[in-house]
Design a protein around this motif. Sequence first.
Motif, PDB file in Angstrom:
ATOM      1  N   ILE A   1      -6.313  -2.039  -6.900  1.00 51.31           N
ATOM      2  CA  ILE A   1      -5.383  -1.085  -7.486  1.00 51.31           C
ATOM      3  C   ILE A   1      -5.893  -0.588  -8.824  1.00 51.31           C
ATOM      4  O   ILE A   1      -6.284  -1.368  -9.680  1.00 51.31           O
ATOM      5  CB  ILE A   1      -3.994  -1.740  -7.684  1.00 51.31           C
ATOM      6  CG1 ILE A   1      -3.500  -2.304  -6.361  1.00 51.31           C
ATOM      7  CG2 ILE A   1      -2.996  -0.748  -8.226  1.00 51.31           C
ATOM      8  CD1 ILE A   1      -2.414  -3.315  -6.514  1.00 51.31           C
ATOM      9  N   ASN A   2      -5.891   0.731  -8.980  1.00 56.66           N
ATOM     10  CA  ASN A   2      -6.326   1.316 -10.244  1.00 56.66           C
ATOM     11  C   ASN A   2      -5.206   2.212 -10.777  1.00 56.66           C
ATOM     12  O   ASN A   2      -5.209   3.412 -10.576  1.00 56.66           O
ATOM     13  CB  ASN A   2      -7.619   2.111 -10.031  1.00 56.66           C
ATOM     14  CG  ASN A   2      -8.165   2.661 -11.327  1.00 56.66           C
ATOM     15  OD1 ASN A   2      -7.877   2.131 -12.401  1.00 56.66           O
ATOM     16  ND2 ASN A   2      -8.928   3.733 -11.242  1.00 56.66           N
ATOM     17  N   ILE A   3      -4.238   1.570 -11.431  1.00 53.53           N
ATOM     18  CA  ILE A   3      -3.099   2.301 -11.988  1.00 53.53           C
ATOM     19  C   ILE A   3      -2.951   1.901 -13.456  1.00 53.53           C
ATOM     20  O   ILE A   3      -2.870   0.718 -13.782  1.00 53.53           O
ATOM     21  CB  ILE A   3      -1.790   1.994 -11.229  1.00 53.53           C
ATOM     22  CG1 ILE A   3      -1.926   2.370  -9.748  1.00 53.53           C
ATOM     23  CG2 ILE A   3      -0.614   2.741 -11.846  1.00 53.53           C
ATOM     24  CD1 ILE A   3      -0.730   1.992  -8.900  1.00 53.53           C
ATOM     25  N   ASN A   4      -2.912   2.891 -14.316  1.00 51.82           N
ATOM     26  CA  ASN A   4      -2.786   2.613 -15.749  1.00 51.82           C
ATOM     27  C   ASN A   4      -1.434   1.996 -16.080  1.00 51.82           C
ATOM     28  O   ASN A   4      -0.413   2.373 -15.504  1.00 51.82           O
ATOM     29  CB  ASN A   4      -2.956   3.911 -16.560  1.00 51.82           C
ATOM     30  CG  ASN A   4      -4.382   4.436 -16.492  1.00 51.82           C
ATOM     31  OD1 ASN A   4      -5.320   3.662 -16.323  1.00 51.82           O
ATOM     32  ND2 ASN A   4      -4.538   5.737 -16.603  1.00 51.82           N
TER      33      ASN A   4
ATOM     34  N   CYS B   1       5.480  -0.666 -11.563  1.00 50.97           N
ATOM     35  CA  CYS B   1       5.673  -2.122 -11.474  1.00 50.97           C
ATOM     36  C   CYS B   1       5.280  -2.624 -10.088  1.00 50.97           C
ATOM     37  O   CYS B   1       5.714  -2.062  -9.075  1.00 50.97           O
ATOM     38  CB  CYS B   1       7.134  -2.485 -11.718  1.00 50.97           C
ATOM     39  SG  CYS B   1       7.758  -1.982 -13.336  1.00 50.97           S
ATOM     40  N   LEU B   2       4.490  -3.687 -10.064  1.00 54.16           N
ATOM     41  CA  LEU B   2       4.068  -4.281  -8.801  1.00 54.16           C
ATOM     42  C   LEU B   2       4.571  -5.719  -8.728  1.00 54.16           C
ATOM     43  O   LEU B   2       4.244  -6.542  -9.579  1.00 54.16           O
ATOM     44  CB  LEU B   2       2.550  -4.254  -8.677  1.00 54.16           C
ATOM     45  CG  LEU B   2       1.975  -4.604  -7.309  1.00 54.16           C
ATOM     46  CD1 LEU B   2       2.204  -3.487  -6.303  1.00 54.16           C
ATOM     47  CD2 LEU B   2       0.471  -4.887  -7.407  1.00 54.16           C
ATOM     48  N   VAL B   3       5.359  -6.000  -7.712  1.00 50.02           N
ATOM     49  CA  VAL B   3       5.886  -7.355  -7.504  1.00 50.02           C
ATOM     50  C   VAL B   3       4.844  -8.171  -6.745  1.00 50.02           C
ATOM     51  O   VAL B   3       4.206  -7.676  -5.812  1.00 50.02           O
ATOM     52  CB  VAL B   3       7.220  -7.306  -6.726  1.00 50.02           C
ATOM     53  CG1 VAL B   3       7.717  -8.710  -6.402  1.00 50.02           C
ATOM     54  CG2 VAL B   3       8.272  -6.561  -7.544  1.00 50.02           C
ATOM     55  N   PHE B   4       4.685  -9.425  -7.127  1.00 47.57           N
ATOM     56  CA  PHE B   4       3.668 -10.308  -6.538  1.00 47.57           C
ATOM     57  C   PHE B   4       3.786 -10.369  -5.013  1.00 47.57           C
ATOM     58  O   PHE B   4       4.862 -10.563  -4.451  1.00 47.57           O
ATOM     59  CB  PHE B   4       3.822 -11.718  -7.113  1.00 47.57           C
ATOM     60  CG  PHE B   4       2.871 -12.715  -6.492  1.00 47.57           C
ATOM     61  CD1 PHE B   4       1.538 -12.745  -6.862  1.00 47.57           C
ATOM     62  CD2 PHE B   4       3.315 -13.608  -5.530  1.00 47.57           C
ATOM     63  CE1 PHE B   4       0.658 -13.659  -6.287  1.00 47.57           C
ATOM     64  CE2 PHE B   4       2.448 -14.522  -4.952  1.00 47.57           C
ATOM     65  CZ  PHE B   4       1.118 -14.538  -5.335  1.00 47.57           C
TER      66      PHE B   4
ATOM     67  N   TYR C   1       0.807  -1.223   0.000  1.00 44.25           N
ATOM     68  CA  TYR C   1       0.000   0.000   0.000  1.00 44.25           C
ATOM     69  C   TYR C   1       0.839   1.270   0.000  1.00 44.25           C
ATOM     70  O   TYR C   1       0.519   2.230  -0.699  1.00 44.25           O
ATOM     71  CB  TYR C   1      -0.948   0.014   1.213  1.00 44.25           C
ATOM     72  CG  TYR C   1      -2.020  -1.032   1.136  1.00 44.25           C
ATOM     73  CD1 TYR C   1      -3.130  -0.875   0.297  1.00 44.25           C
ATOM     74  CD2 TYR C   1      -1.939  -2.200   1.895  1.00 44.25           C
ATOM     75  CE1 TYR C   1      -4.113  -1.846   0.215  1.00 44.25           C
ATOM     76  CE2 TYR C   1      -2.924  -3.179   1.816  1.00 44.25           C
ATOM     77  CZ  TYR C   1      -4.007  -2.999   0.981  1.00 44.25           C
ATOM     78  OH  TYR C   1      -4.975  -3.962   0.900  1.00 44.25           O
ATOM     79  N   ASN C   2       1.914   1.297   0.803  1.00 41.71           N
ATOM     80  CA  ASN C   2       2.673   2.545   0.894  1.00 41.71           C
ATOM     81  C   ASN C   2       3.551   2.799  -0.329  1.00 41.71           C
ATOM     82  O   ASN C   2       4.280   3.779  -0.381  1.00 41.71           O
ATOM     83  CB  ASN C   2       3.508   2.600   2.179  1.00 41.71           C
ATOM     84  CG  ASN C   2       4.648   1.604   2.194  1.00 41.71           C
ATOM     85  OD1 ASN C   2       4.608   0.586   1.504  1.00 41.71           O
ATOM     86  ND2 ASN C   2       5.671   1.889   2.973  1.00 41.71           N
ATOM     87  N   ASP C   3       3.457   1.914  -1.335  1.00 39.01           N
ATOM     88  CA  ASP C   3       4.179   2.115  -2.596  1.00 39.01           C
ATOM     89  C   ASP C   3       3.278   2.672  -3.701  1.00 39.01           C
ATOM     90  O   ASP C   3       3.770   3.092  -4.742  1.00 39.01           O
ATOM     91  CB  ASP C   3       4.777   0.787  -3.089  1.00 39.01           C
ATOM     92  CG  ASP C   3       5.748   0.173  -2.099  1.00 39.01           C
ATOM     93  OD1 ASP C   3       6.581   0.914  -1.548  1.00 39.01           O
ATOM     94  OD2 ASP C   3       5.678  -1.047  -1.873  1.00 39.01           O
ATOM     95  N   LEU C   4       1.974   2.661  -3.486  1.00 42.70           N
ATOM     96  CA  LEU C   4       1.038   2.950  -4.579  1.00 42.70           C
ATOM     97  C   LEU C   4       1.172   4.364  -5.132  1.00 42.70           C
ATOM     98  O   LEU C   4       1.130   4.565  -6.347  1.00 42.70           O
ATOM     99  CB  LEU C   4      -0.403   2.684  -4.141  1.00 42.70           C
ATOM    100  CG  LEU C   4      -0.742   1.213  -3.864  1.00 42.70           C
ATOM    101  CD1 LEU C   4      -2.214   1.060  -3.544  1.00 42.70           C
ATOM    102  CD2 LEU C   4      -0.353   0.311  -5.026  1.00 42.70           C
ATOM    103  N   ASP C   5       1.338   5.375  -4.264  1.00 46.30           N
ATOM    104  CA  ASP C   5       1.483   6.744  -4.761  1.00 46.30           C
ATOM    105  C   ASP C   5       2.740   6.891  -5.614  1.00 46.30           C
ATOM    106  O   ASP C   5       2.740   7.609  -6.614  1.00 46.30           O
ATOM    107  CB  ASP C   5       1.529   7.743  -3.594  1.00 46.30           C
ATOM    108  CG  ASP C   5       0.164   7.964  -2.978  1.00 46.30           C
ATOM    109  OD1 ASP C   5      -0.845   7.651  -3.651  1.00 46.30           O
ATOM    110  OD2 ASP C   5       0.093   8.443  -1.839  1.00 46.30           O
ATOM    111  N   MET C   6       3.795   6.196  -5.210  1.00 48.66           N
ATOM    112  CA  MET C   6       5.041   6.209  -5.974  1.00 48.66           C
ATOM    113  C   MET C   6       4.795   5.602  -7.359  1.00 48.66           C
ATOM    114  O   MET C   6       5.252   6.137  -8.377  1.00 48.66           O
ATOM    115  CB  MET C   6       6.120   5.429  -5.209  1.00 48.66           C
ATOM    116  CG  MET C   6       7.467   5.379  -5.874  1.00 48.66           C
ATOM    117  SD  MET C   6       8.756   4.668  -4.810  1.00 48.66           S
ATOM    118  CE  MET C   6       8.330   2.913  -4.810  1.00 48.66           C
TER     119      MET C   6
END
Length: 266
Positions: free
Chosen positions: A237-240, A225-228, A212-217
């Motif tokens: 998560i709603n990130i293009n 990039c999101l690691v499993f 969660y604390n990485d989402l704004d970044m």
Amino acid sequence: MKKKFTVVIFTDLDGSLLHRDTFKFDTIKDYIKSLVSKGVIIIPNSSKTEKEIEKFNEELGINLPYISENGSSIHGLNLITSNFPDKLVLSREKEELFKIFENKVPEKLKEKCFQISKMSKKEQENILGQKDLKLKDALNRKYTLPFLFKGNKNEKNKLLKILNSNSLTLQEGGRVLNLCDNINKVKSMNRVIKILKKTEDKIKTIAVGDNYNDLDMLKSCDIPCLVFNDQFIQEQININNLIFSNKPSPEGWADVIKTALLKLDY
């Protein structure tokens, strides 16, 4: 031939680059070094302390610039260009933050907050997954206060509202909550980008996280990039253009970076 742009990777460490439980990254160490040798700038952006990230750099064998304690301080930009600052502190010290917390948070909510620093060594080991010197380094915080919150969602929202109204924030990591100044990973990332643009004409940013604390970044970079992470609900998560890995860290980190660099045609 002059390169088209400079690639800058801002990466979380625990659970993103480092294995969530063992904190190992041996299997991707050579890949990280190869990226640096090609001119890719890698900047760990982590809730970890200065000491912990210095130890990470030692293990890697390269002095990377980094951002510690959830955006609180920026280190080693002079490694990129000599006239850049060696250290930038963006946060008040934790004692000042705790004083505000003590004065502004009602007793009923304080009773739900359990500071990690006041727990027994065994409890600290179980929560942080570290022992001995590594545990000491993890607790050696200058700007943030890690704690557990044992209240319900409504109480947590109340706490968050009170902290925000007093220029404090609550950063949610994989293991604990952190009481922080009005700073976070993305604010520090943007500060670094602003400095880099003084010498770099074109920058393409990749951000890597797992929680969660990485989402704004992730929302604020060119290639997110999101690691499993099986404890994190990806559907929320709603990130293009988000790149997902099917593997956890550390291999998942290498997978998303390879995909991101292909997207950039780098």
